[in-house]
Design an enzyme around this catalytic site. Structure first.
Site, PDB file in Angstrom:
ATOM      1  N   LYS A  14      20.741  15.691 -11.785  1.00 25.42           N
ATOM      2  CA  LYS A  14      20.289  16.651 -10.770  1.00 25.42           C
ATOM      3  C   LYS A  14      21.173  16.612  -9.523  1.00 25.42           C
ATOM      4  CE  LYS A  14      16.027  14.979 -10.398  1.00 25.42           C
ATOM      5  NZ  LYS A  14      16.031  13.882 -11.393  1.00 25.42           N
ATOM      6  N   ARG A  89       7.179  15.995  -7.661  1.00 27.37           N
ATOM      7  CA  ARG A  89       7.103  15.072  -8.791  1.00 27.37           C
ATOM      8  C   ARG A  89       5.669  14.821  -9.234  1.00 27.37           C
ATOM      9  NH1 ARG A  89      12.265  12.131  -7.365  1.00 27.37           N
ATOM     10  NH2 ARG A  89      12.775  10.718  -9.037  1.00 27.37           N
ATOM     11  N   ARG A 128      25.409   3.604 -13.944  1.00 29.71           N
ATOM     12  CA  ARG A 128      25.468   4.012 -12.536  1.00 29.71           C
ATOM     13  C   ARG A 128      25.113   2.839 -11.622  1.00 29.71           C
ATOM     14  NH1 ARG A 128      21.693   8.999 -10.584  1.00 29.71           N
ATOM     15  NH2 ARG A 128      20.083   7.450 -10.239  1.00 29.71           N
ATOM     16  N   ARG A 134      22.031   0.757  -6.136  1.00 28.88           N
ATOM     17  CA  ARG A 134      20.593   1.040  -6.089  1.00 28.88           C
ATOM     18  C   ARG A 134      19.835   0.012  -6.908  1.00 28.88           C
ATOM     19  NH1 ARG A 134      19.344   7.319  -7.143  1.00 28.88           N
ATOM     20  NH2 ARG A 134      17.354   6.329  -7.631  1.00 28.88           N
ATOM     21  N   ARG A 146      10.254   3.959 -14.112  1.00 25.58           N
ATOM     22  CA  ARG A 146      10.497   5.294 -13.542  1.00 25.58           C
ATOM     23  C   ARG A 146      10.216   6.366 -14.595  1.00 25.58           C
ATOM     24  NH1 ARG A 146      16.327   4.364 -11.296  1.00 25.58           N
ATOM     25  NH2 ARG A 146      16.310   6.543 -10.636  1.00 25.58           N
TER      26      ARG A 146
END
Ligand code: AMP
Length: 190
Positions: A14, A89, A128, A134, A146
């Site tokens: 996204k 969300r 990533r 992160r 998640r």
């Protein structure tokens, strides 16, 4: 004015696609994840609160998130339209967004989802995590959490937007350019 919700699981691309789409369609890009991370970096009260949820891969409570998003929209009164990334969300967020926009005589034009298989996405996020710094990208358990949050709380939004005739989806697997082309094909018909 067009207002688009960019929809998809964590890691679906996204953020990457939003960078291109915001330029092409002159939209204000609002990523709730980015705004939370900005607040964490600057150690604000909001950041400290959000961090306790984000680090575990849990969603930040609706009340906090909705209020933050609304204040970001209000900071951009001249905007030609918004690209919402990572928001809404939950159903509560989606209905708050509809009511908020309606009060401004606006609405969501469309929701565009990037579809991809969970296993590909988990592998992408772990990759990533090696460079993003992160904490929520670095631990497979947090990543799976998640996805649980997504499946339980976010997936029902597809039916919410389908019922309004506003749901579109594109295949999120391919090169960045291929996915961009699929998205622009949808955007150009809106
Ligand atoms: P993202 O960058 O979109 O993957 O978001 C990272 C994290 O920020 C999520 O796992 C949540 O903890 C939090 N977050 C971002 N957007 C929302 C939202 N709309 N509602 C609740 N929590 C959110």
């Amino acid at each position: 004015m067009i207002n688009i919700v960019l929809f998809g699981k964590p890691g679906a691309g996204k953020g990457t696609q939003a960078e291109f789409l915001k330029e092409k369609y002159n939209l204000t890009h609002l990523s709730t994840g980015d705004i939370f991370r900005y607040n964490i970096k600057n150690n604000t009260e909001l950041g400290q609160l959000a961090k306790t949820f984000m680090d575990k891969g849990d969603l930040v409570p609706d009340e906090v998130t909705i209020q933050m998003l609304q204040s970001e929209v209000d900071k951009n009164p001249q905007s030609a339209g918004f690209l919402f990334d990572g928001f809404p969300r939950t159903l509560a967020q989606a209905s708050a967004l509809d009511n908020f926009l309606e009060a401004k005589k606006q609405s969501i034009t469309a929701t565009v989802a990037l579809e991809a298989d969970d296993n590909i996405l988990v592998a992408r996020l772990l990759e990533r995590g090696k460079t993003s710094g992160r904490p929520d990208d670095q631990d497979e358990e947090k990543i799976r959490n998640r996805y649980d949050e997504y499946n339980q709380k976010t997936a029902p939004l597809m039916d919410y937007y389908k019922a309004q005739g506003k749901f579109h989806s594109v295949d999120g697997i391919g090169t960045i350019a291929e996915v961009t082309e699929r998205l622009t094909n949808v955007f150009d018909k809106l």
